[in-house]
Design a protein around this motif. Structure first.
Motif, short mmCIF file in Angstrom:
data_model
loop_
_atom_site.label_atom_id
_atom_site.label_comp_id
_atom_site.label_asym_id
_atom_site.label_seq_id
_atom_site.Cartn_x
_atom_site.Cartn_y
_atom_site.Cartn_z
N ASP A 463 0.82 -1.22 0.00
CA ASP A 463 0.00 0.00 0.00
C ASP A 463 0.85 1.26 0.00
O ASP A 463 0.34 2.35 -0.30
N TYR A 464 2.12 1.14 0.36
CA TYR A 464 2.94 2.33 0.61
C TYR A 464 3.92 2.61 -0.53
O TYR A 464 4.48 1.69 -1.14
N VAL A 465 4.10 3.88 -0.77
CA VAL A 465 5.10 4.36 -1.73
C VAL A 465 5.87 5.49 -1.07
O VAL A 465 5.28 6.35 -0.41
N PHE A 466 7.18 5.48 -1.24
CA PHE A 466 8.01 6.57 -0.72
C PHE A 466 8.63 7.29 -1.91
O PHE A 466 9.33 6.68 -2.72
N LYS A 467 8.37 8.60 -2.01
CA LYS A 467 8.85 9.37 -3.15
C LYS A 467 9.77 10.50 -2.67
O LYS A 467 9.46 11.19 -1.70
N ASN A 468 10.86 10.65 -3.37
CA ASN A 468 11.73 11.81 -3.19
C ASN A 468 11.76 12.59 -4.49
O ASN A 468 11.96 12.02 -5.56
N GLU A 519 8.03 12.14 0.61
CA GLU A 519 6.64 11.84 0.96
C GLU A 519 6.44 10.34 1.14
O GLU A 519 6.87 9.54 0.31
N LEU A 520 5.78 10.00 2.23
CA LEU A 520 5.31 8.63 2.44
C LEU A 520 3.83 8.62 2.13
O LEU A 520 3.04 9.32 2.76
N LEU A 521 3.42 7.81 1.13
CA LEU A 521 2.04 7.78 0.67
C LEU A 521 1.42 6.42 0.95
O LEU A 521 2.06 5.38 0.75
N ASN A 522 0.19 6.44 1.43
CA ASN A 522 -0.60 5.22 1.57
C ASN A 522 -1.70 5.29 0.51
O ASN A 522 -2.60 6.13 0.59
N LEU A 523 -1.61 4.43 -0.48
CA LEU A 523 -2.53 4.48 -1.61
C LEU A 523 -3.81 3.70 -1.38
O LEU A 523 -4.66 3.63 -2.27
N ASN A 524 -3.96 3.13 -0.19
CA ASN A 524 -5.17 2.40 0.14
C ASN A 524 -6.28 3.38 0.47
O ASN A 524 -6.22 4.10 1.47
N VAL A 525 -7.32 3.44 -0.36
CA VAL A 525 -8.40 4.41 -0.20
C VAL A 525 -9.12 4.21 1.13
O VAL A 525 -9.58 5.16 1.77
N VAL A 534 -4.85 17.90 4.97
CA VAL A 534 -3.76 17.05 4.49
C VAL A 534 -4.28 16.21 3.33
O VAL A 534 -5.39 15.69 3.37
N HIS A 535 -3.46 16.07 2.29
CA HIS A 535 -3.86 15.23 1.16
C HIS A 535 -4.13 13.82 1.66
O HIS A 535 -3.40 13.28 2.50
N GLN A 536 -5.19 13.20 1.15
CA GLN A 536 -5.70 11.96 1.73
C GLN A 536 -4.69 10.83 1.75
O GLN A 536 -4.72 9.97 2.62
N SER A 537 -3.79 10.79 0.79
CA SER A 537 -2.84 9.67 0.73
C SER A 537 -1.55 9.94 1.50
O SER A 537 -0.75 9.04 1.71
N LEU A 538 -1.34 11.18 1.96
CA LEU A 538 -0.08 11.55 2.60
C LEU A 538 -0.03 11.05 4.04
O LEU A 538 -0.94 11.27 4.83
N ARG A 539 1.07 10.36 4.40
CA ARG A 539 1.25 9.82 5.74
C ARG A 539 2.45 10.40 6.47
O ARG A 539 2.60 10.26 7.67
N GLY A 540 3.34 11.00 5.76
CA GLY A 540 4.51 11.62 6.37
C GLY A 540 5.23 12.42 5.30
O GLY A 540 5.11 12.13 4.11
N PHE A 541 5.97 13.42 5.72
CA PHE A 541 6.65 14.25 4.73
C PHE A 541 7.87 14.91 5.36
O PHE A 541 8.01 15.02 6.57
N SER A 542 8.72 15.35 4.50
CA SER A 542 9.87 16.16 4.89
C SER A 542 10.16 17.10 3.75
O SER A 542 10.12 16.70 2.57
N ARG A 543 10.41 18.35 4.07
CA ARG A 543 10.73 19.34 3.03
C ARG A 543 12.02 20.04 3.43
O ARG A 543 12.10 20.71 4.45
N LYS A 544 13.04 19.86 2.63
CA LYS A 544 14.34 20.48 2.87
C LYS A 544 14.62 21.51 1.78
O LYS A 544 14.36 21.27 0.60
N GLN A 545 15.16 22.62 2.20
CA GLN A 545 15.45 23.70 1.25
C GLN A 545 16.87 24.20 1.51
O GLN A 545 17.28 24.39 2.65
N TRP A 546 17.62 24.41 0.44
CA TRP A 546 18.98 24.94 0.60
C TRP A 546 19.39 25.68 -0.65
O TRP A 546 18.77 25.56 -1.71
N GLU A 547 20.43 26.46 -0.51
CA GLU A 547 20.97 27.23 -1.63
C GLU A 547 22.17 26.50 -2.22
O GLU A 547 22.93 25.86 -1.51
N ILE A 548 22.32 26.63 -3.53
CA ILE A 548 23.50 26.08 -4.19
C ILE A 548 24.62 27.08 -4.02
O ILE A 548 24.49 28.25 -4.39
N SER A 549 25.71 26.63 -3.45
CA SER A 549 26.82 27.54 -3.20
C SER A 549 27.45 27.98 -4.51
O SER A 549 27.50 27.23 -5.49
#
Length: 693
Positions: A463-468, A519-525, A534-549
């Motif tokens: 049921d789970y998908v992890f996307k980066n 994003e950790l997604l649970n695709l089980n409706v 929160v989007h219905q399929s979203l179970r966990g998230f992380s958002r990282k932001q940085w500058e390119i030196s």
């Protein structure tokens, strides 16, 4: 015949009003809204998205948003997200809809910095509507926690909070911008609120004044001094009562994440609940004149004591209208009896005493003031009061500093996880710069939380998908490109780890900012999230932001990529990677393993027929740790020079250093690249640790 034609026209207008016109769509939805048919109104307005051959009416977008969030119609949140961005169209003739843009800028004042709002208002004033629309889009793209989806949770939550505040807290239209709304938009509903009107505590005021003035009298007092003291107590208490206006206050308390502490935000005024202001400290509810009224008190006291007085030239005494005899020389000593005590200080202590049970900040402030108050060596003048104000304000700021910049329902409804990111800069065969991005996430807690929430005993991994997904943006936050990877997942229930690893490439020409969305997604409706923000399929998230030196232009002549450091693999290591060894992003190498360094060299030959050779000198030097270790340095060092040749103008290689005899400790890895034909040398360094394994 004319009557029949008119009847047909009227009927067709009722059945098919404003056909082929988005203005008609807006009006139809508006009429449905007036009848209380909210869902019908929204469905009518949403249908405008399919009318691609007509001029857009932005009133549809703004009215849709207003109706959905004012009435918390959760099932339309996703459509509201879509139609918001649908309405931000630069092809619209915004001149006749400027009032809508103005309202959006006013809304953004609660969540954007003053500098950003000033810029938006300047653009609006210049009627540069296209720039304003683009600025709106950039703002939300920059905040989007899940940029790989069309659903922007930050936008939905922000709109929800905006209308929720209006529903929970009534604000006078005369007030304008409500400072409480700014805090509400940042953190949501407070953990608890304490509010009311501060009262004047006559008993405490009298006790404090008597305590201080009696302590200042230094021993037995004459009848004149007793008279002066009594009248001074009366004057200060009267003045304090006059300066007290039963000010209204609100104290908003938020639980600090990962702590038992609460952060404090103060609001209030002296005019009632309808015009609250943000306060730095409780002292803001005390009039400034209350801190500088001691001279007035002394003057009033002198007037009271001498009112109706008559002089006796033979005795030199003065009799006042109270029947007392006062020595003129004694009046000059009024200040010695603590006349520097001001009504403002009394009000400070009364207010802090009343609020001492609300939060430790106020109880501590009262205790500190009480201790100073009883010290007769300290002058109780305006400086004393200002010091207390400064300390109180600092304590409030320190409590607020423990809070994050903002707090989202994503942080509370989802079990967010930490993603470790490592990037290395390279260029491809077309001389286009790119980042090799490695993302490593342990989402075990998020997985377990979801399993428990769904009343299950273990996770069905199918049921789970992890996307980066990595996104690159320019200086103005225009998205340039992105790269997505479905991460490899390794779960070990015995060790309580669920690790997702990604290894992907991101082209970065012209880029300044990079965002990695995990994003950790649970695709089980059937196990969809119940929280509509929160989007219905979203179970966990992380958002990282940085500058390119900013580095040298890698595509210009001879240059070298960032180096990737790792160690030789063992049969037990099965992780897939584009680099053929176990990468040690933290540069920690197990003792006994060979150290491996991967690099790429570019621009070896700019002229046809020239030499494609270059030298690499690589060394491993033990760091000095005192005099004794310096004697052993040679035994923990390695150095070698190799010559490389390539038939093309680029080259890649993995170098190995035998680690069998290397001791545990800290080392410096140095690689020097020399292109003899161009007399150019490039150095790359890395700190390496060897630990026992």
């Amino acid at each position: 015949m004319k009557v029949l034609i008119s009847l047909i026209f009227v009927c067709s207008t009722i059945l098919f009003p404003f056909k082929n016109s988005e203005i008609g769509i807006y009006e139809n939805g508006y009429e449905a809204k007036k009848r209380g048919e909210f869902e019908k109104a929204l469905d009518i307005w949403y249908s405008a998205k399919d009318q691609t051959n007509l001029e857009k009416d932005p009133r549809i977008s703004f009215s849709f948003i207003d109706l959905v969030f004012r009435n918390e119609m959760e099932k339309y949140y996703e459509k509201a997200n879509e139609i918001y961005f649908w309405g931000l169209d630069t092809t619209i003739n915004w001149g006749k809809y400027e009032y809508l843009l103005t309202s959006e800028v006013e809304y953004l004042e609660y969540i954007m910095s003053r500098k950003e709002i000033k810029k938006l208002k300047s653009i609006l004033k210049k009627e540069e509507y296209d720039k304003l629309i683009i600025a709106f889009e950039k703002h939300w793209n920059k905040l989007d926690p899940t940029p790989r989806t069309l659903y922007n949770e930050k936008l939905i939550e922000s709109k929800y909070r905006f209308y929720q505040f209006d529903d929970l807290y009534k604000t006078s239209k005369k007030q304008g911008k409500d400072p409480r709304k700014e805090i509400f938009m940042r953190f949501g509903e407070p953990t608890r609120i304490h509010n009311g009107n501060l009262s004047f505590d006559s008993g405490l005021a009298r006790s404090l004044i008597q305590e201080r003035l009696s302590a200042s009298s230094m021993g037995n007092m004459s009848s004149t001094e007793q008279t002066v003291l009594t009248m001074m107590q009366f004057n200060i208490e009267t003045k304090a009562r006059q300066f007290h206006s039963q000010p209204y206050y609100e104290i908003w308390l938020y639980k600090v994440p990962n702590s038992s502490d609460e952060s404090v935000y103060l609001f209030g005024n002296t005019n009632g609940v309808n015009s609250v202001k943000r306060l730095n400290s409780i002292e803001d509810l005390v009039p400034r004149m209350a801190y500088s009224s001691s001279n007035d008190s002394r003057s009033n006291l002198r007037s009271t004591l001498t009112a109706g007085a008559t002089n006796n030239t033979s005795t030199g005494e003065t009799s006042n209208n109270l029947g007392r005899v006062v020595d003129q020389s004694d009046l000059s000593g009024v200040g010695a009896l603590g006349s520097s005590l001001t009504p403002g200080i009394i009000l400070q202590m009364i207010y802090y005493r009343q609020l001492s049970a609300v939060h430790p900040i106020f109880g501590t402030a009262y205790s500190q003031m009480e201790r100073k108050f009883s010290d007769t060596t300290l002058g109780l003048d305006a400086t004393f009061a200002q010091q207390n104000r400064h300390e109180s304000s600092n304590n409030v700021l320190e409590a607020q500093a423990r809070m994050p910049e903002s707090q989202s329902v994503l942080d509370t409804e989802l079990n967010s996880f930490e993603t470790q990111i490592y990037t290395y800069k390279f260029i491809d065969a077309n001389n286009t710069p790119y980042l090799r991005v490695y993302a490593i996430t342990d989402f075990y807690n998020s997985l377990v939380y979801d399993v428990i929430r769904n009343n299950e005993t273990e996770a069905n991994l199918s049921d789970y998908v992890f996307k980066n997904t990595a996104f690159s943006y320019d200086y103005d936050w225009n998205m340039l490109t992105y790269s997505e990877d479905n991460a490899d997942i390794e779960i070990d229930y015995s060790e309580k780890t669920a690790v997702a690893t990604s290894d992907f490439l991101l082209s970065i020409p012209g880029s300044k900012n990079v965002v990695l969305s995990s994003e950790l997604l649970n695709l089980n409706v059937e196990t969809s999230s119940s929280n509509k923000i929160v989007h219905q399929s979203l179970r966990g998230f992380s958002r990282k932001q940085w500058e390119i030196s900013d580095k040298e232009d890698m595509s210009n002549g001879f240059n070298v990529s960032d180096i990737i450091v790792g160690h030789s693999k063992t049969d037990s290591l099965t992780r897939i990677s584009r680099i053929p060894f176990e990468i040690s992003h933290d540069r920690v190498i197990p003792k006994g393993r060979d150290i491996v360094i991967y690099f790429e060299a570019y621009g070896l030959n700019e002229e046809e027929g020239g030499s494609n050779e270059f030298d690499v000198t690589y060394s491993l030097q033990a760091k000095k740790k005192g005099l004794l270790s310096s004697l052993k340095r040679n035994r923990n060092s390695f150095s070698a020079t190799l010559n490389f040749s390539s038939p093309i103008d680029r080259y890649s290689e993995s170098l190995e250093i035998d680690g069998e005899n290397l001791r545990e400790g800290e080392y410096i890895l140095i690689l020097k690249f020399m292109n003899q034909s161009k007399s150019k040398e490039i150095t790359r360094k890395a700190n390496v640790s060897i630990i026992g394994g």
